[in-house]
Scaffold this active site. Structure first.
Site, PDB file in Angstrom:
ATOM      1  N   CYS A 146       0.868  -1.325   0.093  1.00 41.23           N
ATOM      2  CA  CYS A 146      -0.039   0.094  -0.164  1.00 41.23           C
ATOM      3  C   CYS A 146       0.736   1.196  -0.009  1.00 41.23           C
ATOM      4  O   CYS A 146       0.400   2.418  -0.050  1.00 41.23           O
ATOM      5  CB  CYS A 146      -1.226  -0.085   1.118  1.00 41.23           C
ATOM      6  N   HIS A 279      -2.398   7.711   6.669  1.00 40.25           N
ATOM      7  CA  HIS A 279      -2.776   6.454   5.884  1.00 40.25           C
ATOM      8  C   HIS A 279      -4.296   6.124   6.485  1.00 40.25           C
ATOM      9  O   HIS A 279      -5.217   5.638   5.621  1.00 40.25           O
ATOM     10  CB  HIS A 279      -1.504   5.703   6.461  1.00 40.25           C
ATOM     11  N   HIS A 314      -9.853   2.262   0.625  1.00 46.59           N
ATOM     12  CA  HIS A 314      -8.403   2.286   0.385  1.00 46.59           C
ATOM     13  C   HIS A 314      -7.971   1.722  -0.896  1.00 46.59           C
ATOM     14  O   HIS A 314      -7.891   0.412  -1.043  1.00 46.59           O
ATOM     15  CB  HIS A 314      -7.965   1.230   1.652  1.00 46.59           C
TER      16      HIS A 314
END
Lengths: 382, 187
Positions: A146, A279, A314
Site C-alpha cells: 500500500c 494513512h 483504501h
C-alpha cells in the site's frame, strides 16, 4: 531539498471522481464513493467498496486504450493523461515512468487461471500505461503493497536529485480484484459498513481502486518548458516498521521514522505542517499505531489530520499518489478534507479534523504498507 | 555524488544443494516460510556476513513474481479449486514486498525498504535505487537482492509465450566505503 522538485502536472481517478475537478468537488462537499460492489466480478458481496464508476469497456472507449488491458493499466492511463496534459506534455518520449502497483493484472489472471500471461504482472501493467503514451525511455515498478505509489514518487525524485533525469512521471495504479478482496477478507480487516478511521467503533477498511500520477521536474526543466508549478515535493521518508508481515507496531516506529525523515529532508519543524493526510485505513491496528507515531512526531502541536479513505476506500498501491493529489488540491484551494464517518473518540487515536478552510504551506501525506513499508511525502506550496 | 562499491555477492544457483535450513530457522519458521523466503534470508545473511555488516541502511529487493507459489495457492482457493482453503498466510506472503519485509524483520532493520517488480529488470532497478541513494549520501550501505521462484504452472505458461523464466537467489552488499571493496559500481 536541493534541487527543488516541482510538480507540474497531476492526474487522479478514484471512487470520488475522474480528474481533479470532480475530485475536488467531492472532497469539498464530503461526498464519499463507497458503495456495494457494482463492477468487480466476484461472489464476495458482503463488503462495500470504493469503485471507479465505469466498466473497463467504457474506460477503454473513452480514453482510446488498447483492447484487453488490465483495469490497473486503464486507470493508470486515465490518471497519467490528465497529468501529462496539465504539464503540457504530448507524450512521454523523454519522461521516465515510475509506477507503483501490487495487484497489477491480477484482475485478468483470475479470469484465465490456471494459466498465467506475460502481460499480467506488475511491470507489464506499467509498460502498458507507457505504451499508451508512445513508450517511455525508461520504466520501472515499485511494489511495496500500500505504499507502492509513494515509493514510486521517491524513486522518481531521486532520479532527478542524482541528475539521471530532469523530468519524471511518478505514481501508482490499482484496480480491485477478487484475489485481494478475498485476501483482505481472510485477514479479517474488512468492514461490512463504511470505514470509520480513528473512530472508537472502527472495524476495518473498505477496499477501493484508482490511480494517480504526478509530473515531477527540476526547476531548470520547468523553466525551459515554460511549465507552471502546482507545488513542490519538499521532502520524503521511507522506513521499515520491521515488526510483522501485516500488522503495525504499537509505537508506530516505521511511521514515526518516515515522517521524521520527510521533515528533516525538507528542513521543517513539526509545527510548520498545516495538515496531515493520514494513512488511516480504519483498521483498529493501523489507526492506533499511526496515532502513536503522529503523537511522537508532533507532540502538542498536532496539525489537523484526516484520512480520505472514508471517501475513496483504501486504494492500496495507488493510495500514496492519489492522496498526494488530494494534498495538492488542499494546498492550492486552501482547505482541509473532512474526516467522514467519525463520531466517537478513541483514546488510542488522534482526534481527526472535521475539515474546513485553511491556508496551507506544508502538508504531509502518509502511505503505509504490509510488511511495515512506511513512507511519508511532504508537499509544499509552490 | 559519491562513489559506490560492491562489498560482497552471494548466490544460490538453481542446481545448488539446499542449505541446511535448520542452522538458521526454527522448525516452526521453516514450515511457515516458503522455499523462496528461506533462500532469500539465507543468501542475504551470507552476503552481509561476507561484507562484515550486521544491519544495512537499506534493504532493496527485485522480484518479477514474488512468492508466486503462495499466490498460486491463494488463487486456487479463491477460484474454489481442489477444495483449497483460504489461508491468510498465503495472501500475506503473496505480496511482492513480503521478502524485503521478512529480511528487515529478521535484521531489525528500520531503514529504507523497497521492492521492484518489472519484467526481468527488477534487480536492475533495485541496484539503481541503492546506487543512487549511496551516491547522493542518503545512505551508506545497502543490501540488494534478486529473488524469484518458479512453479510448474508459471514455467509452462511463460514457456508457451516464448519466455524462459529463471529462479534467482542473489544478494549483494553495496557501500560508500572503498575499504575492502571488491569493485566500484557505476550506472
Amino acid at each position: 531539498m536541493d534541487p527543488v522538485l516541482h510538480i507540474t502536472g497531476a492526474g487522479v481517478v478514484s471512487a470520488i471522481g475522474c480528474g481533479q475537478e470532480e475530485t475536488l468537488d467531492a472532497l469539498r462537499k464530503g461526498l464519499a464513493g463507497i458503495a456495494p460492489v457494482q463492477y468487480l466480478q466476484t461472489e464476495e458481496r458482503r463488503f462495500p467498496v470504493g469503485e471507479v464508476k465505469a466498466t473497463n469497456e467504457e474506460l477503454a472507449a473513452r480514453f482510446g486504450a488498447a483492447e484487453g488491458l488490465s483495469r490497473t493499466s486503464l486507470l493508470g492511463i486515465v490518471a497519467l493523461q490528465e497529468a501529462l496534459q496539465q504539464a503540457g506534455l504530448k507524450d512521454i518520449a523523454g519522461v521516465p515512468l515510475i509506477g507503483g502497483t501490487t495487484v497489477g493484472g491480477m484482475d485478468l489472471t483470475e479470469r484465465i487461471f490456471p494459466a498465467y500471461s506475460r502481460l499480467h504482472d506488475c511491470g507489464a501493467s506499467t509498460d502498458a500505461i507507457a505504451d499508451h503514451f508512445g513508450g517511455a525511455p525508461f520504466a520501472t515498478t515499485l511494489s511495496t503493497a500500500c505504499s507502492s505509489a509513494a515509493n514510486a514518487i521517491i524513486f522518481g525524485a531521486n532520479l532527478i536529485r542524482s541528475g539521471r533525469a530532469d523530468i519524471v512521471a511518478v505514481g501508482g495504479s490499482e484496480c480491485l480484484s477478487d484475489f485481494h478482496l478475498h485476501g483482505f477478507g481472510s485477514l479479517m480487516i474488512l468492514d461490512e459498513a463504511p470505514c470509520r478511521p480513528f473512530d472508537a467503533t472502527r472495524a476495518g477498511l473498505n477496499l477501493g481502486e484508482g490511480a494517480a500520477f504526478l509530473v515531477l521536474e527540476s526547476e531548470a526543466s520547468m523553466k525551459r518548458r515554460g511549465a507552471q508549478s502546482l507545488g513542490v515535493l519538499s521532502g520524503f521518508g521511507n522506513a521499515c516498521d520491521a515488526f510483522h508481515q501485516t500488522a503495525s507496531s504499537e509505537n508506530g516506529e516505521g511511521a514515526f521514522l518516515a515522517m521524521q525523515k520527510a521533515l528533516a529532508m525538507a528542513g521543517l519543524r513539526p509545527q510548520d505542517i498545516g495538515y496531515v493526510n493520514a494513512h488511516g485505513t480504519g483498521t483498529p491496528n493501523n489507526d492506533a499505531s499511526e496515532s502513536a507515531a503522529l503523537r511522537r512526531v508532533f507532540g502538542d502541536s498536532l496539525p489537523p489530520v484526516s484520512s480520505t479513505k472514508a471517501f475513496t476506500g483504501h486504494t492500496t498501491s495507488a493510495s500514496g499518489s492519489i492522496e498526494a493529489v488530494f494534498c495538492l488540491l488542499a494546498l492550492r484551494e486552501g482547505f482541509i478534507p473532512p474526516q467522514l464517518n467519525w463520531q466517537e473518540v478513541d483514546p488510542a487515536c488522534i482526534l481527526p479534523s472535521a475539515g474546513g478552510e485553511a491556508h496551507l504551506e506544508h502538508v504531509l501525506c502518509n502511505a503505509f504498507g504490509f510488511g511495515g513499508n512506511d513512507s511519508s511525502i511532504l508537499l509544499s506550496h509552490a | 555524488m559519491r562513489k559506490v562499491y560492491l562489498h560482497s555477492r552471494y548466490e544460490l544457483l538453481p542446481g545448488d544443494p539446499e542449505p541446511d535450513w535448520r542452522s538458521v530457522f526454527s522448525v516452526m519458521e521453516a514450515r511457515r516460510m516458503g522455499r523462496l523466503l528461506k533462500r532469500a534470508v539465507w543468501t542475504s545473511s551470507e552476503a552481509l556476513r561476507q561484507a562484515g555488516i550486521d544491519v544495512p541502511d537499506a534493504v532493496i529487493i527485485g522480484t518479477d513474481f514474488g512468492c508466486i507459489d503462495n499466490s498460486e495457492h491463494f488463487l486456487k482457493a479463491v477460484k474454489g479449486m481442489d477444495d483449497a482453503p483460504l489461508k491468510p498466510t498465503h495472501f500475506m506472503q503473496s505480496t511482492h514486498n513480503t521478502i524485503a519485509s521478512l529480511i528487515a524483520i529478521r535484521l531489525g532493520c528500520h531503514g529504507y525498504n523497497a521492492t521492484y517488480s518489472h519484467r526481468g529488470r527488477s534487480y536492475e532497478s533495485a541496484l539503481e535505487d541503492a546506487w543512487m541513494q549511496i551516491a547522493l549520501g542518503d545512505i551508506d550501505t545497502a543490501l540488494v537482492g534478486w529473488f524469484d521462484e518458479l512453479t510448474p504452472l508459471l514455467a509452462d505458461s511463460l514457456a508457451a509465450q516464448g519466455i524462459d523464466p529463471k529462479e534467482h537467489a542473489l544478494a549483494v552488499v553495496l557501500s560508500s566505503n572503498p575499504e575492502g571493496a571488491r569493485e566500484e559500481i557505476s550506472f
